[in-house]
Write a protein that holds these residues in place. Structure first.
Motif, PDB file in Angstrom:
ATOM      1  N   ARG A 218     -28.386  35.557  67.785  1.00  0.00           N
ATOM      2  CA  ARG A 218     -27.393  35.667  66.720  1.00  0.00           C
ATOM      3  C   ARG A 218     -26.483  34.436  66.689  1.00  0.00           C
ATOM      4  O   ARG A 218     -26.193  33.859  67.737  1.00  0.00           O
ATOM      5  N   PRO A 219     -26.007  34.061  65.492  1.00  0.00           N
ATOM      6  CA  PRO A 219     -25.126  32.886  65.390  1.00  0.00           C
ATOM      7  C   PRO A 219     -23.899  32.984  66.302  1.00  0.00           C
ATOM      8  O   PRO A 219     -23.478  31.991  66.892  1.00  0.00           O
ATOM      9  N   LYS A 224     -20.753  31.383  71.024  1.00  0.00           N
ATOM     10  CA  LYS A 224     -20.142  31.777  72.292  1.00  0.00           C
ATOM     11  C   LYS A 224     -20.746  30.983  73.445  1.00  0.00           C
ATOM     12  O   LYS A 224     -20.045  30.578  74.382  1.00  0.00           O
ATOM     13  N   LEU A 225     -22.047  30.757  73.380  1.00  0.00           N
ATOM     14  CA  LEU A 225     -22.724  29.966  74.409  1.00  0.00           C
ATOM     15  C   LEU A 225     -22.167  28.546  74.439  1.00  0.00           C
ATOM     16  O   LEU A 225     -21.872  27.996  75.510  1.00  0.00           O
ATOM     17  N   ILE A 229     -20.134  26.689  77.541  1.00  0.00           N
ATOM     18  CA  ILE A 229     -20.614  25.422  78.109  1.00  0.00           C
ATOM     19  C   ILE A 229     -19.559  24.326  77.981  1.00  0.00           C
ATOM     20  O   ILE A 229     -19.262  23.613  78.940  1.00  0.00           O
ATOM     21  N   THR A 230     -18.986  24.196  76.779  1.00  0.00           N
ATOM     22  CA  THR A 230     -18.014  23.110  76.573  1.00  0.00           C
ATOM     23  C   THR A 230     -16.699  23.381  77.295  1.00  0.00           C
ATOM     24  O   THR A 230     -16.026  22.440  77.732  1.00  0.00           O
ATOM     25  N   SER A 231     -16.306  24.652  77.422  1.00  0.00           N
ATOM     26  CA  SER A 231     -15.088  24.974  78.172  1.00  0.00           C
ATOM     27  C   SER A 231     -15.248  24.555  79.623  1.00  0.00           C
ATOM     28  O   SER A 231     -14.313  24.007  80.230  1.00  0.00           O
ATOM     29  N   THR A 347     -17.124  33.548  80.235  1.00  0.00           N
ATOM     30  CA  THR A 347     -17.831  33.681  78.964  1.00  0.00           C
ATOM     31  C   THR A 347     -19.338  33.655  79.184  1.00  0.00           C
ATOM     32  O   THR A 347     -20.079  34.468  78.616  1.00  0.00           O
ATOM     33  N   LEU A 348     -19.792  32.734  80.018  1.00  0.00           N
ATOM     34  CA  LEU A 348     -21.224  32.644  80.309  1.00  0.00           C
ATOM     35  C   LEU A 348     -21.707  33.867  81.073  1.00  0.00           C
ATOM     36  O   LEU A 348     -22.818  34.362  80.833  1.00  0.00           O
ATOM     37  N   GLU A 349     -20.887  34.367  81.997  1.00  0.00           N
ATOM     38  CA  GLU A 349     -21.262  35.583  82.728  1.00  0.00           C
ATOM     39  C   GLU A 349     -21.471  36.747  81.764  1.00  0.00           C
ATOM     40  O   GLU A 349     -22.426  37.512  81.891  1.00  0.00           O
ATOM     41  N   SER A 350     -20.583  36.902  80.801  1.00  0.00           N
ATOM     42  CA  SER A 350     -20.704  38.003  79.845  1.00  0.00           C
ATOM     43  C   SER A 350     -21.928  37.824  78.941  1.00  0.00           C
ATOM     44  O   SER A 350     -22.579  38.792  78.552  1.00  0.00           O
TER      45      SER A 350
END
Length: 381
Positions: A218-219, A224-225, A229-231, A347-350
């Motif tokens: 999904r967009p 979110k991905l 990554i950028t965070s 965020t990546l964990e979720s």
């Protein structure tokens, strides 16, 4: 919370390092007679090349070229004998220990990615070679019924077997070449991305993230991905070094480039990089680090006096507090916004619950399901 697992995780992070791939290595593809010798190559850990008429003792120079060309024509009937001579020369002298080689199986349904070892020869003359190859061409043998008759050989270390549906479009296009031995230097990054979750090559640091989700992505999941990554990376390195590309199928792969970024990843940053690798399915540790990000975040907000706590906490719990405080201190010393880093990691964990991050070993296996394809590209300057 299992403090024993947590303690082991911190020890793993202390020893975390980024593999460095020499910029002098070369990349190759070698065929296995249409896959007839593929399983033998993998099991016995060698690769081989035909034209037994030429071996290590053969002088390949301007004085001998015409003689060699005539010898190849007479024995093998090759209309392009110089092609055979060049391939033999590359296999004997051009290929070297430490190079990478990929080997397609029959039908190119998968490839083995290997490290090249030392050169050696088996005492097999060209007449035996021609006899066996003629019988294979006439379908007188099934696969695995006959041993490879090639004299010129090199040892290999098999790193990984990858389904051709998981190796990416670039290598897939390269497989259309049916030369016995091919130069694959133009596909170096594509090959290394299949093997390593994180590595340094030509001064760049490359991170490979595998998305195992088979349904359409999904967009908002993509957004979110990218945010996660950028965070993370935008906090631990200079954003000018950062480029992210998504050739994202479902399943698919995300590649993060830190351009000339190896020198910017200081030793104190590496434990945080190790946490990132573990979260996105990295295979380098052998296990996940459950709750580690939350634990570091918790310790960051606590006021802990280690000297005072020594009498009240068991040694293992105290050790984990100490390790977490070291990570926090090192981040502050490097001027890293740890809140932003931890937010990216959380965020990546979720996302792992829906995108199913996989290590390279798991991702290499084809699940035999249909998947829609989306392609997104981003370059952050």
């Amino acid at each position: 919370m299992d403090y024993a697992i947590m303690s082991n995780a911190f020890k793993q992070l202390e020893n975390f390092c980024i593999p460095e791939i020499s910029d002098t290595v070369n990349f190759w593809m070698i065929r296995s007679k249409g896959g007839y010798f593929y399983h033998e190559y993998i099991k016995e850990e060698f690769i081989a090349l035909g034209w037994n008429f030429i071996d290590k003792s053969t002088a390949i120079n301007s004085q001998m070229i015409d003689i060699l060309k005539e010898g190849i024509r007479d024995r093998y009937g090759d209309k392009r004998p110089m092609y055979a001579i060049n391939k033999c020369n590359k296999f004997i002298g051009g290929m070297k220990e430490g190079d990478y080689v990929i080997i397609p199986d029959m039908g190119s349904t998968k490839v083995a990615i290997c490290i090249v070892g030392e050169y050696y020869e088996r005492e097999i003359d060209y007449k035996k070679e021609i006899e066996i190859i003629h019988k294979i061409d006439n379908r007188e043998f099934e696969v695995n019924q006959i041993e490879c008759p090639y004299k010129k050989r090199r040892k290999i270390q098999v790193l990984l077997e990858v389904s051709t549906k998981r190796i990416g479009h670039n290598i897939l296009k390269a497989l259309t070449s049916y030369h016995g031995l091919s130069d694959m230097n133009d596909y170096a990054y594509d090959i290394l991305n299949c093997v390593y979750d994180c590595y340094s090559y030509n001064g760049d640091v490359i991170f490979s993230l595998n998305v195992g989700k088979e349904e359409p992505i999904r967009p908002r999941e993509v957004a979110k991905l990218m945010y996660g990554i950028t965070s993370f990376f935008g906090s631990v390195v200079d954003e000018e070094t950062l480029a992210t590309s998504l050739n994202l199928n479902s399943p698919g792969k995300v590649v993060v480039f830190l351009k000339k970024g190896f020198s910017s990843l200081k030793k104190k940053v590496l434990p945080l990089v190790g946490v990132y690798i573990a979260i996105v399915g990295g295979s380098g540790f052998g296990f996940e680090f459950p709750g580690l990000v939350g634990f570091i975040k918790e310790v960051q907000t606590m006021e802990i006096d280690l000297e005072k706590e020594k009498t009240e906490l068991d040694s293992l719990r105290l050790e984990n507090y100490q390790k977490a405080l070291e990570v926090i201190k090192d981040a502050k010393d490097e001027g890293i916004d740890l809140d932003e880093v931890l937010q990216g990691l959380e965020t990546l964990e979720s996302l792992n619950k829906v995108l199913h991050f996989e290590g390279n070993q798991e991702f290499a296996l084809e699940k035999n399901r249909q998947a829609e394809v989306e392609v997104v590209e981003a370059d952050e300057e």
